[in-house]
Design a protein around this motif. Structure first.
Motif, PDB file in Angstrom:
ATOM      1  N   GLY A 121       1.031  -1.330  -0.021  1.00 51.37           N
ATOM      2  CA  GLY A 121       0.179   0.173  -0.099  1.00 51.37           C
ATOM      3  C   GLY A 121       1.083   1.201   0.128  1.00 51.37           C
ATOM      4  O   GLY A 121       0.693   2.186  -0.804  1.00 51.37           O
ATOM      5  N   ALA A 122       1.940   1.295   0.655  1.00 52.45           N
ATOM      6  CA  ALA A 122       2.807   2.471   0.949  1.00 52.45           C
ATOM      7  C   ALA A 122       3.505   2.630  -0.521  1.00 52.45           C
ATOM      8  O   ALA A 122       3.808   3.723  -0.938  1.00 52.45           O
ATOM      9  CB  ALA A 122       3.906   2.248   2.098  1.00 52.45           C
ATOM     10  N   ALA A 123       3.947   1.346  -1.071  1.00 53.55           N
ATOM     11  CA  ALA A 123       4.762   1.663  -2.153  1.00 53.55           C
ATOM     12  C   ALA A 123       3.746   1.859  -3.437  1.00 53.55           C
ATOM     13  O   ALA A 123       4.124   2.946  -4.194  1.00 53.55           O
ATOM     14  CB  ALA A 123       5.356   0.217  -2.618  1.00 53.55           C
ATOM     15  N   LEU A 124       2.545   1.582  -3.598  1.00 52.68           N
ATOM     16  CA  LEU A 124       1.509   2.041  -4.436  1.00 52.68           C
ATOM     17  C   LEU A 124       1.126   3.724  -4.126  1.00 52.68           C
ATOM     18  O   LEU A 124       0.947   4.079  -5.348  1.00 52.68           O
ATOM     19  CB  LEU A 124       0.270   1.122  -4.429  1.00 52.68           C
ATOM     20  N   SER A 125       0.937   4.157  -3.077  1.00 51.15           N
ATOM     21  CA  SER A 125       0.696   5.302  -2.894  1.00 51.15           C
ATOM     22  C   SER A 125       1.739   6.261  -3.426  1.00 51.15           C
ATOM     23  O   SER A 125       1.411   7.423  -3.411  1.00 51.15           O
ATOM     24  CB  SER A 125       0.418   5.693  -1.295  1.00 51.15           C
ATOM     25  N   LYS A 169       9.724   2.108  -9.971  1.00 46.40           N
ATOM     26  CA  LYS A 169       9.783   2.600  -8.930  1.00 46.40           C
ATOM     27  C   LYS A 169       9.400   1.700  -7.767  1.00 46.40           C
ATOM     28  O   LYS A 169       9.814   1.668  -6.621  1.00 46.40           O
ATOM     29  CB  LYS A 169       8.587   3.585  -8.743  1.00 46.40           C
ATOM     30  N   LEU A 170       8.686   0.799  -8.205  1.00 46.51           N
ATOM     31  CA  LEU A 170       8.150  -0.418  -7.185  1.00 46.51           C
ATOM     32  C   LEU A 170       9.419  -0.985  -6.993  1.00 46.51           C
ATOM     33  O   LEU A 170       9.659  -1.683  -5.460  1.00 46.51           O
ATOM     34  CB  LEU A 170       7.055  -1.334  -7.486  1.00 46.51           C
ATOM     35  N   PRO A 174      11.699   1.397  -0.770  1.00 50.22           N
ATOM     36  CA  PRO A 174      12.468   0.489   0.181  1.00 50.22           C
ATOM     37  C   PRO A 174      11.425  -0.167   1.052  1.00 50.22           C
ATOM     38  O   PRO A 174      11.936  -1.102   1.753  1.00 50.22           O
ATOM     39  CB  PRO A 174      12.758   2.044   1.134  1.00 50.22           C
ATOM     40  N   GLU A 175      10.154   0.233   0.915  1.00 51.19           N
ATOM     41  CA  GLU A 175       8.948  -0.601   1.542  1.00 51.19           C
ATOM     42  C   GLU A 175       9.115  -2.211   1.297  1.00 51.19           C
ATOM     43  O   GLU A 175       8.755  -3.027   2.146  1.00 51.19           O
ATOM     44  CB  GLU A 175       7.674  -0.114   1.468  1.00 51.19           C
ATOM     45  N   LEU A 176       9.331  -2.254   0.191  1.00 55.58           N
ATOM     46  CA  LEU A 176       9.124  -3.681  -0.722  1.00 55.58           C
ATOM     47  C   LEU A 176      10.874  -4.397  -0.684  1.00 55.58           C
ATOM     48  O   LEU A 176      10.741  -5.483  -1.198  1.00 55.58           O
ATOM     49  CB  LEU A 176       8.778  -3.610  -2.176  1.00 55.58           C
ATOM     50  N   SER A 177      11.809  -3.738  -0.119  1.00 55.91           N
ATOM     51  CA  SER A 177      12.909  -4.177  -0.327  1.00 55.91           C
ATOM     52  C   SER A 177      13.417  -5.233   0.624  1.00 55.91           C
ATOM     53  O   SER A 177      14.049  -6.162   0.410  1.00 55.91           O
ATOM     54  CB  SER A 177      14.144  -3.267  -0.353  1.00 55.91           C
ATOM     55  N   GLY A 178      12.697  -5.456   1.882  1.00 50.01           N
ATOM     56  CA  GLY A 178      13.315  -6.628   2.781  1.00 50.01           C
ATOM     57  C   GLY A 178      12.447  -7.769   2.631  1.00 50.01           C
ATOM     58  O   GLY A 178      11.591  -7.653   1.794  1.00 50.01           O
ATOM     59  N   SER A 179      12.703  -8.781   3.257  1.00 50.71           N
ATOM     60  CA  SER A 179      12.002  -9.964   3.120  1.00 50.71           C
ATOM     61  C   SER A 179      10.911  -9.949   4.261  1.00 50.71           C
ATOM     62  O   SER A 179      10.979  -9.413   5.329  1.00 50.71           O
ATOM     63  CB  SER A 179      12.942 -11.362   3.376  1.00 50.71           C
ATOM     64  N   PHE A 180       9.867 -10.563   4.046  1.00 44.68           N
ATOM     65  CA  PHE A 180       8.644 -10.394   5.107  1.00 44.68           C
ATOM     66  C   PHE A 180       8.478 -11.969   5.497  1.00 44.68           C
ATOM     67  O   PHE A 180       8.456 -12.943   4.743  1.00 44.68           O
ATOM     68  CB  PHE A 180       7.577  -9.905   4.186  1.00 44.68           C
TER      69      PHE A 180
END
Length: 185
Positions: A121-125, A169-170, A174-180
């Motif tokens: 959500g943060a990356a899409l915004s 961009k996605l 940085p929000e999507l760079s870590g592992s979950f």
């Protein structure tokens, strides 16, 4: 969706069957749960008035197109200073999704899924309105480039270039760079 029932019965059956998916689509498109519900409600109102004419064709496609059109109209009317802050801490992009969509997300740790949704959500915004619309139509709604271009009223080349910019961009977000935790490989 043509059935043996009355017009109202057929429309009610359509709304019950597809409204959760439409609201999910609208939330992904605009990022605001309240606005998403308003967009879907307005689109369903318009569809009801034309139900006799669209019922035989593709009613979901018709209403989805109406949601996109209403979203684009809303974006054009909105003053530039009313941009969303990008804070998605209270935004659950998957709330209200159909059970079929929820069942596909099997995680070891449920909190990992929440973290992932918030990060997405943060990356899409952070994307522009057009970039977000292209990504949602292409990857959430699984439309082709031609279908996406037709829905947005732009050229196929515009969809391709916008999609490439958005994906870059996605990837860099940085929000999507870590592992979950619980992320499927």
């Amino acid at each position: 969706m043509a059935g043996s029932g009355s017009r109202d019965d057929d429309f009610t059956a359509f709304v019950l069957a597809r409204s959760a998916r439409l609201v999910h689509f609208a939330r992904m498109l605009c990022g605001d749960p309240g606005l998403a519900e308003d967009l879907v409600q307005t689109a369903l109102e318009k569809a009801y008035l034309r139900w006799d004419r669209i019922e035989m064709a593709d009613p979901f496609g018709y209403v989805r197109q109406a949601v996109v059109n209403h979203h684009l109209s809303w974006v054009r009317r909105r003053p530039w200073r009313e941009r969303p802050s990008g804070d998605t801490s209270e935004l659950d992009l998957y709330a209200g999704t159909p059970e079929a969509d929820r069942s596909r997300t099997s995680t070891i740790d449920p909190s990992g899924a929440v973290d992932r949704r918030l990060a997405v959500g943060a990356a899409l915004s952070a994307l522009s309105r057009r970039e977000r619309a292209v990504v949602v139509l292409r990857y959430v709604e699984d439309l082709t480039e031609q279908q996406t271009a037709a829905l947005l009223g732009v050229a196929v080349g515009t969809v391709k270039s916008t999609n490439a910019r958005a994906l870059a961009k996605l990837r860099a977000a940085p929000e999507l760079s870590g592992s979950f935790v619980g992320e499927r490989a």
